[in-house]
Design an enzyme around this catalytic site. Sequence first.
Site, short mmCIF file in Angstrom:
data_model
loop_
_atom_site.label_atom_id
_atom_site.label_comp_id
_atom_site.label_asym_id
_atom_site.label_seq_id
_atom_site.Cartn_x
_atom_site.Cartn_y
_atom_site.Cartn_z
N ASP A 275 -4.78 -9.91 7.51
CA ASP A 275 -4.81 -9.56 6.11
C ASP A 275 -6.22 -9.91 5.60
O ASP A 275 -7.04 -10.49 6.31
CB ASP A 275 -3.71 -10.28 5.31
CG ASP A 275 -3.40 -9.53 4.01
OD1 ASP A 275 -4.20 -8.66 3.61
OD2 ASP A 275 -2.36 -9.82 3.39
C1 BGC Z 1 -2.76 -7.67 0.84
C2 BGC Z 1 -2.30 -6.65 1.85
C3 BGC Z 1 -3.15 -5.42 1.76
C4 BGC Z 1 -4.60 -5.81 1.94
C5 BGC Z 1 -5.54 -4.64 1.93
C6 BGC Z 1 -4.24 -7.90 0.88
O1 BGC Z 1 -4.68 -8.68 -0.17
O2 BGC Z 1 -2.07 -8.88 1.07
O3 BGC Z 1 -0.96 -6.34 1.65
O4 BGC Z 1 -2.75 -4.49 2.72
O5 BGC Z 1 -4.96 -6.69 0.90
O6 BGC Z 1 -5.70 -4.10 0.68
#
Ligand code: BGC
Length: 739
Positions: A275
Amino acid sequence: MKPILALFLLIASAAQAQQQRFLTALLQRMTLEEKIGQLNLLTSDMDVTGPFMKENYKQDILSGACGAIFNAYTPQYTRMLQDMAMKTRLKIPLLFGYDVIHGHKTIFPIPLGEACTWDMELMEKTARIAAEEASADGLHWTYSPMVDIARDPRWGRVAEGVGEDTWFGEQVAKAKVRGYQGTDLSAPNTVLACVKHFALYGAIEAGRDYNTVDMSRRQMYQFYLPPYKAAVRAGAATVMTSFNEVDGIPATGNHWLLTDLLRKEWGFKGFVVTDYTSINEMIPHGIVKNEYEAAELALKAGVDMDMQGSVYATQLKKLVEDKKVPVKLIDDAVMRILEAKYKLGLFQDPYRYCDTQRAAKVIMNGEFLQAARETAQKSIVLLKNEGQLLPLKSNQKIALIGPLGDAQRDMIGNWSAAGDFKKAVTLLQGLKAAGVNVSYAQGSDISADAQLMGKLGLQPGDADKLLQEALETARAADVVVLALGESQGMSGEAASRSDIGIPDAQKRLMEAVLQTGKPLVLALFNGRPMTLEWENAHIPAILETWFGGSQAGNAIADVLLGKFNPSGKLTMTFPRNTGQIPIYYNRKNTGRPMDANNKYTSKYLDVPNDPLFPFGFGLSYTTFAYGPVSLSARSMAMNGTLRATVTVSNTGNFDGYETVQLYLRDVTASVNRPLQELRGFKKIFLRKGERREVSFSISVDDLKFYDRDMQYVAEPGEFRVQIGPNSRDVQEVAFDLKP
Ligand code: BGC
């Protein structure tokens, strides 16, 4: 073997061999820097979804130091970036990822709302449509499905998942993966799915985003891991690690999780992405001292791609030189990423998803918008309808009151990514389009808390003036529809709340409008279960509409006016107050089950144990009567099956859908089992006066659980079958599983 099948297998294995040859040859030509580049995923500046971005990402693409980009879409934009990749020495195409969470341009209800349709085909279809649009808009990869089981509605991200139930979550996980990926990733209208957030993110303490998780292995295996596993088994091409720790070690550095469980036990073959900056975050987690150590830990744990952290980009080369990390580990990660690119057909044509004509034809076409309207209709849950106030009569003069009555941005909810809110239909617009007599007043701000309003990007208005307008509008009408709840920014990521009621300013509005004596309907807009005790006590009709997406307003109007009979059923419990949290239907008995007449039993002094609206709950404009539940036998052999049957009749005045639910209970087992667990449902359509026999087949697989030794088995003994319209109002019949 049938000749046709043999031929198919032959072609498939020849294609596999060809892919292997191509990629192996490519890998051999790559320098260490180029390899590390493939592991580096950076956000573009088109849209940013996390704490920071890297300004010079384009330089990195041009130098082969970045192999994948997220937050960039449209055929033009992705073509422009892909052109840069085509200028690198090996011309390895970029992979474009994005959060296509509940639709790309055509926005469907937030996942928690969509789940309330209990319609797996529809949920697969909306993922299919999202993939059609995303792939036409330059994208290859969606960061969905989010399959985190969650029992704490304070957590804003419950909006992105499908609620509290494991078995239900498994079914949706599979449907979503099928919808996104189809059967052939090389088809230009499919995208890679990404199961997230692996793992246990939904169990963060106190519902506070990014918080810690502490959980026993048994709890993981039984309740939290199955949806991820179901998605992996359905062929999900990628997995995203979660921000939280798992058994004391952050998921992103957790070898047990990413290698032993995911790869070895579950057989996952795709690639693992972190993530947003979660490799870096292992430093504040207190697990590593610096990025050098963080990179080593993540790679060795099984992380292939670094999202936005640039930790692999800056540390891996040195780690190899220092002989801390074998190149073989990097090669494996690179291969998995190249395989994904190959499967998408990007080596054949890096621009195959950059077709402006296709985008113009596909995106937000009439058929997709119709699907959005249907999904929104089916996601709406009727929580209360005293005196059959709903549906409204078409000749009634309607006052629509509340800050969410004409709030276009809110309709598409959080994580609506590329969604264009200017194309969303508000409730006011939907009612006007239906040709009814409606007048509107905003009535109040979302909240009287100036700080919160600021965080939500909302401008406060003149509270007294807003209220006066609302009261005048209400007095002039026959019926009032209150459009209240949360602004979209109050759920989703980084949007935890410690009080999940309707905010103060709107409460005051409700109380004042109530005094007019007009009949009130509450249409709720929100991304999580809310506490609604006051509302339930004072307002005769309550409709949960979530954030319904591009067609929200039309769908809600359809329901309010009786053109669509509501059929949604909750997939997450609505507590009475915040103090009851965590509260979920598949709870266990304790040694002192609640007994109202006995002080020393498990309960609160100030609130009952049961929720306001239970899991599976939802009313209809019609009524359904359930006949007695019958079982085909009172005992079942280990290799046998049993049929449970019930007759359901539509006894009211409307045609409508009913979702008949099957729960099971294992009465005595080697470990404590829940009082009920969803194991099946049938959604049926009954005309008024119609009745139908509904039956469920129960096999030993439905009775299995992780026993004392963590073996997945069914134990002989007494079981209870529970069937009903929701998890509370069930009829129970017992049977024995014979050894
Ligand atoms: C979130 C994810 C997301 C990623 C990309 C993160 O902050 O937890 O769910 O896919 O950002 O945008």
